[in-house]
Write a protein that holds these residues in place. Structure first.
Motif, PDB file in Angstrom:
ATOM      1  N   SER A   1      44.825  39.894  48.027  1.00 17.78           N
ATOM      2  CA  SER A   1      44.627  38.674  48.801  1.00 17.78           C
ATOM      3  C   SER A   1      45.282  37.557  48.011  1.00 17.78           C
ATOM      4  O   SER A   1      44.994  36.393  48.220  1.00 17.78           O
ATOM      5  CB  SER A   1      43.161  38.360  49.070  1.00 17.78           C
ATOM      6  OG  SER A   1      42.307  39.304  48.545  1.00 17.78           O
ATOM      7  N   SER A   2      46.160  37.977  47.105  1.00 18.29           N
ATOM      8  CA  SER A   2      46.988  37.032  46.366  1.00 18.29           C
ATOM      9  C   SER A   2      46.227  35.888  45.728  1.00 18.29           C
ATOM     10  O   SER A   2      46.567  34.740  45.957  1.00 18.29           O
ATOM     11  CB  SER A   2      48.058  36.413  47.264  1.00 18.29           C
ATOM     12  OG  SER A   2      48.422  37.250  48.299  1.00 18.29           O
ATOM     13  N   VAL A   3      45.200  36.192  44.967  1.00 20.87           N
ATOM     14  CA  VAL A   3      44.601  35.092  44.235  1.00 20.87           C
ATOM     15  C   VAL A   3      45.612  34.610  43.197  1.00 20.87           C
ATOM     16  O   VAL A   3      46.435  35.377  42.716  1.00 20.87           O
ATOM     17  CB  VAL A   3      43.276  35.493  43.545  1.00 20.87           C
ATOM     18  CG1 VAL A   3      42.294  36.011  44.561  1.00 20.87           C
ATOM     19  CG2 VAL A   3      43.514  36.503  42.457  1.00 20.87           C
ATOM     20  N   ASP A   4      45.532  33.338  42.882  1.00 25.84           N
ATOM     21  CA  ASP A   4      46.485  32.777  41.921  1.00 25.84           C
ATOM     22  C   ASP A   4      46.061  33.034  40.485  1.00 25.84           C
ATOM     23  O   ASP A   4      46.857  32.867  39.568  1.00 25.84           O
ATOM     24  CB  ASP A   4      46.629  31.272  42.147  1.00 25.84           C
ATOM     25  CG  ASP A   4      47.269  30.967  43.488  1.00 25.84           C
ATOM     26  OD1 ASP A   4      47.893  31.891  44.063  1.00 25.84           O
ATOM     27  OD2 ASP A   4      47.141  29.833  43.964  1.00 25.84           O
ATOM     28  N   GLY A   5      44.809  33.408  40.306  1.00 29.33           N
ATOM     29  CA  GLY A   5      44.335  33.683  38.961  1.00 29.33           C
ATOM     30  C   GLY A   5      42.910  34.194  38.996  1.00 29.33           C
ATOM     31  O   GLY A   5      42.237  34.079  40.016  1.00 29.33           O
ATOM     32  N   TYR A   6      42.487  34.757  37.880  1.00 31.09           N
ATOM     33  CA  TYR A   6      41.156  35.345  37.815  1.00 31.09           C
ATOM     34  C   TYR A   6      40.314  34.761  36.688  1.00 31.09           C
ATOM     35  O   TYR A   6      40.836  34.437  35.632  1.00 31.09           O
ATOM     36  CB  TYR A   6      41.220  36.832  37.485  1.00 31.09           C
ATOM     37  CG  TYR A   6      41.941  37.707  38.448  1.00 31.09           C
ATOM     38  CD1 TYR A   6      41.246  38.393  39.431  1.00 31.09           C
ATOM     39  CD2 TYR A   6      43.307  37.891  38.347  1.00 31.09           C
ATOM     40  CE1 TYR A   6      41.900  39.235  40.299  1.00 31.09           C
ATOM     41  CE2 TYR A   6      43.973  38.734  39.223  1.00 31.09           C
ATOM     42  CZ  TYR A   6      43.264  39.401  40.197  1.00 31.09           C
ATOM     43  OH  TYR A   6      43.911  40.229  41.052  1.00 31.09           O
ATOM     44  N   ILE A   7      39.027  34.729  36.917  1.00 26.21           N
ATOM     45  CA  ILE A   7      38.072  34.580  35.818  1.00 26.21           C
ATOM     46  C   ILE A   7      37.230  35.850  35.869  1.00 26.21           C
ATOM     47  O   ILE A   7      36.631  36.166  36.894  1.00 26.21           O
ATOM     48  CB  ILE A   7      37.190  33.334  36.001  1.00 26.21           C
ATOM     49  CG1 ILE A   7      38.066  32.084  35.906  1.00 26.21           C
ATOM     50  CG2 ILE A   7      36.089  33.308  34.944  1.00 26.21           C
ATOM     51  CD1 ILE A   7      37.300  30.787  36.123  1.00 26.21           C
ATOM     52  N   ILE A   8      37.238  36.585  34.785  1.00 25.27           N
ATOM     53  CA  ILE A   8      36.680  37.935  34.826  1.00 25.27           C
ATOM     54  C   ILE A   8      35.615  38.179  33.759  1.00 25.27           C
ATOM     55  O   ILE A   8      35.809  37.885  32.589  1.00 25.27           O
ATOM     56  CB  ILE A   8      37.797  38.981  34.614  1.00 25.27           C
ATOM     57  CG1 ILE A   8      38.885  38.823  35.683  1.00 25.27           C
ATOM     58  CG2 ILE A   8      37.227  40.401  34.637  1.00 25.27           C
ATOM     59  CD1 ILE A   8      40.078  39.730  35.480  1.00 25.27           C
ATOM     60  N   THR A   9      34.501  38.717  34.198  1.00 28.20           N
ATOM     61  CA  THR A   9      33.513  39.268  33.282  1.00 28.20           C
ATOM     62  C   THR A   9      33.835  40.751  33.173  1.00 28.20           C
ATOM     63  O   THR A   9      33.581  41.515  34.097  1.00 28.20           O
ATOM     64  CB  THR A   9      32.099  39.123  33.860  1.00 28.20           C
ATOM     65  OG1 THR A   9      31.883  37.763  34.191  1.00 28.20           O
ATOM     66  CG2 THR A   9      31.073  39.566  32.847  1.00 28.20           C
ATOM     67  N   ALA A  10      34.398  41.138  32.062  1.00 30.11           N
ATOM     68  CA  ALA A  10      34.888  42.512  31.932  1.00 30.11           C
ATOM     69  C   ALA A  10      33.761  43.536  31.922  1.00 30.11           C
ATOM     70  O   ALA A  10      32.644  43.239  31.517  1.00 30.11           O
ATOM     71  CB  ALA A  10      35.703  42.638  30.657  1.00 30.11           C
ATOM     72  N   THR A  11      34.066  44.720  32.388  1.00 22.10           N
ATOM     73  CA  THR A  11      33.167  45.852  32.162  1.00 22.10           C
ATOM     74  C   THR A  11      33.809  46.677  31.054  1.00 22.10           C
ATOM     75  O   THR A  11      34.946  46.430  30.663  1.00 22.10           O
ATOM     76  CB  THR A  11      33.002  46.707  33.433  1.00 22.10           C
ATOM     77  OG1 THR A  11      34.280  47.231  33.794  1.00 22.10           O
ATOM     78  CG2 THR A  11      32.455  45.877  34.566  1.00 22.10           C
ATOM     79  N   GLN A  12      33.084  47.658  30.576  1.00 21.60           N
ATOM     80  CA  GLN A  12      33.559  48.365  29.388  1.00 21.60           C
ATOM     81  C   GLN A  12      34.900  49.071  29.569  1.00 21.60           C
ATOM     82  O   GLN A  12      35.732  49.074  28.690  1.00 21.60           O
ATOM     83  CB  GLN A  12      32.513  49.404  28.961  1.00 21.60           C
ATOM     84  CG  GLN A  12      31.188  48.778  28.609  1.00 21.60           C
ATOM     85  CD  GLN A  12      30.448  49.589  27.565  1.00 21.60           C
ATOM     86  OE1 GLN A  12      31.040  50.149  26.661  1.00 21.60           O
ATOM     87  NE2 GLN A  12      29.141  49.630  27.697  1.00 21.60           N
ATOM     88  N   GLY A  13      35.083  49.684  30.749  1.00 18.68           N
ATOM     89  CA  GLY A  13      36.243  50.560  30.860  1.00 18.68           C
ATOM     90  C   GLY A  13      37.422  50.005  31.646  1.00 18.68           C
ATOM     91  O   GLY A  13      38.168  50.755  32.251  1.00 18.68           O
ATOM     92  N   ILE A  14      37.614  48.681  31.647  1.00 22.85           N
ATOM     93  CA  ILE A  14      38.725  48.190  32.449  1.00 22.85           C
ATOM     94  C   ILE A  14      39.879  47.706  31.584  1.00 22.85           C
ATOM     95  O   ILE A  14      40.714  46.913  32.016  1.00 22.85           O
ATOM     96  CB  ILE A  14      38.306  47.079  33.432  1.00 22.85           C
ATOM     97  CG1 ILE A  14      37.743  45.868  32.692  1.00 22.85           C
ATOM     98  CG2 ILE A  14      37.315  47.592  34.445  1.00 22.85           C
ATOM     99  CD1 ILE A  14      37.714  44.639  33.570  1.00 22.85           C
ATOM    100  N   LYS A  15      39.942  48.223  30.386  1.00 21.82           N
ATOM    101  CA  LYS A  15      41.019  47.843  29.486  1.00 21.82           C
ATOM    102  C   LYS A  15      42.396  47.989  30.136  1.00 21.82           C
ATOM    103  O   LYS A  15      43.219  47.078  30.081  1.00 21.82           O
ATOM    104  CB  LYS A  15      40.942  48.711  28.235  1.00 21.82           C
ATOM    105  CG  LYS A  15      41.955  48.367  27.180  1.00 21.82           C
ATOM    106  CD  LYS A  15      41.656  49.103  25.885  1.00 21.82           C
ATOM    107  CE  LYS A  15      42.776  48.924  24.888  1.00 21.82           C
ATOM    108  NZ  LYS A  15      42.445  49.541  23.586  1.00 21.82           N
TER     109      LYS A  15
END
Lengths: 363, 363
Positions: free
Chosen positions: B122-136
DNA sequence: CTGAAAGCGCTTACAG
DNA sequence: CTGAAAGCGCTTACAG
């Protein structure tokens, strides 16, 4: 610098030496209907996975006029009730292929109107809205233009819409009856100044329970704080209300956050719950069960409310409902009796005893 | 049935007998730069207003690749911390003309990856992310493709990114020191099984505080519950942990929800806080100040974290930062001392006394 | 000072 | 069973 160019349907088609049309049919689950061979379908599906292809939603949106996005407008996403409503709506929406835009009005009319319009031209397919008091005109506009929406939590007086609300009246009635059954007879009702249906219904439920009890020993007193009063102001109002009315043996807080604030106020007054004064609150809170004492509440079945509203909206969007008709769902609250409102002993109220400097009687 | 057909740039151009190009220039505030006559500009502006024209954002998005939307991926929007983070981010984003898509991962890797991809197209221009353990891997991909994002709340080990996190180490260190200063010497550390930096840092802060105290009378014991354990399972684990280690005189709960669950577990064990056992918790909760006793915590300055992360993201999107550089902000937690961890009396622990059936000593 | 035209990445009616 | 092509509504490099 971007080594990984975004992969499009064209790339998939070219790599497989088939047409874009075929790829599109497979993606949209029309391979059967359009008679694409299973072999082709599978090849397409595999490559899509392998290349990590995702359809460009802007293009799709431009073509179809649908955004597969719904707008959720709540009062305050930081609040326990709305936060959890949002979470469930989102999960349910995702299941159906929809994304969710959300926003908080902070109960401000201008914000609410702005949000609706902003979402409108990001072309949301429908709205779930927690109305503020003054957005009647905006809601009327949505209605006139046949834009799908459902109102939750509160209605707009004299406007017929699709909605999902709590049965505020009966929740309040039952919670009050619980208090009466347990022997409380001087009940303070603490609410906010508001014309919204949810609040007026709660008040009506409260007074009617008293009336229906047909007991002329029953008394009540009402306090309404301003919605935009600060935390501190509300605490102060509640403190003086309680102190000025020492005959009160129980308090009914008409909302969750009033309950929280009220507990703080009572602590500051050094009043013991429930021995000095019993309390009940409308709307549960994550930690009410852990407080000492735990708090008796009329809980909103968050799950039910959220699920009902997103499902209703989806039906409207998919035109499974006659657009001329309006459907409303009323969810029953659940009374959870905990320790803040036990059966009252028959002895004289501790508070009156204390305030007249007598020794309090322990039984 | 929709009498109101949507008006497009073409309609405006035709009605004015000018080209679409000109209309577009006016709309995008480029009339000066492109030398459109003031007369023309004004005519266009008037008609736009008159016809209620709004540029189709899908078309614009398709053409420019920009959506003026940011994606916010949190662990759980129904949670006090994340709900309020979301609210502040949204307000700040709106101020800058951005909408916010949000979603909860429930700390599930697959969900997190799916969300990132769904938002991507949906073409976001950027993210703010709370990472989970395995999304390296996913994060590495974003990085490689130069997609603007900032990690909040937790880092991914060995991956250099833009981020805003709490100083978990020092918060934990200080909270432990507070316990030591108040005379507790057998401290249980209850955490979840996790490799995430936030959790390892908290554990390190805890042990280092003990080590730095250089007191060989100090003991500690650690319990780690599984993240995906049910509420009930966690309570059970905590109960047996506490019961099997009667020498513990204080417990450090490494997260807010462990604190909540832990309090419930202690209540079930009929242990009194703080006389039987003191507690502190990392991360405040809306009601911790109202519990009996109120809970001592290391609180996260939600406002600061939220504002810092959205501002950082906006800077990245607007290329105000050198893309090769990575900037991180570390926010200091605030220790709020409340009543769950008072100065310990010098008498023998009540719990040991109780468990050996002795009469407990009251002083 | 202004316009004709290409193209963003899809969906779908039509043709074979 | 599959494909070529139009078109959704914009932006922008290019031409004049």
């Amino acid at each position: 610098m971007n080594s990984t160019k975004k992969v499009s349907m064209k790339d998939i088609a070219k790599e497989l030496n088939i047409s874009i049309t075929t790829v599109s049919f497979v993606i949209n689950g029309k391979s059967e209907q359009k008679g694409i061979s299973l072999a082709t379908s599978n090849k397409v599906r595999e490559l899509i996975k392998k290349r990590g292809f995702n359809p460009n939603s802007a293009a799709r949106m431009l073509r179809t006029g649908k955004s597969k996005t719904i707008g959720l407008i709540v009062e305050d996403i930081g609040n326990y009730f709305f936060g959890n409503i949002a979470k469930i709506i989102e999960v349910e929406a995702n299941k159906n292929g929809y994304n969710v835009f959300y926003s908080s009005t902070e109960n401000n009319d201008n914000t609410a109107v702005e949000l609706i319009n902003k979402m409108r031209n990001s072309s949301v397919d429908g709205y779930i809205i927690t109305a503020t008091q003054g957005i009647k005109d905006e809601i009327l506009k949505l209605k006139k233009e046949n834009i799908p929406f459902v109102l939750i939590d509160r209605l707009i007086p004299d406007v017929e819409t699709n909605y999902v609300i709590l049965d505020n009246y009966s929740g309040s009635y039952d919670l009050t009856t619980h208090l009466l059954d347990n022997g409380y007879s001087n009940i303070g009702f603490i609410s906010i100044v508001s014309e919204m249906s949810m609040m007026t219904e709660r008040e009506k439920g409260f007074s009617n329970a008293l009336i229906d009890a047909q007991n002329n020993k029953l008394h009540s007193k009402t306090l309404k704080v301003g919605f935009s009063d600060s935390h501190q102001e509300m605490i102060a109002s509640i403190q003086s209300f309680v102190l000025e009315n020492p005959e009160l043996d129980a308090i009914f807080f008409a909302t969750n956050y009033l309950g929280v604030i009220g507990i703080e106020a009572l602590q500051k007054c050094h009043l013991n719950i429930p021995s000095d004064i019993a309390i009940v609150s409308f709307d549960d809170n994550d930690l009410f069960r852990l407080l000492t004492p735990s708090i008796t509440v009329a809980a909103q079945p968050i799950d039910e409310i959220a699920t009902a509203s997103i499902n209703l909206l989806l039906k409207i969007i998919n035109k499974e409902l006659r657009p001329s008709h309006t459907t409303g769902e009323v969810i029953k609250p659940v009374i959870i009796v905990r320790n803040s409102s036990p059966k009252k002993s028959n002895t004289k109220s501790n508070r009156l005893a204390k305030s007249s400097h007598a020794v309090s009687i322990v039984d």
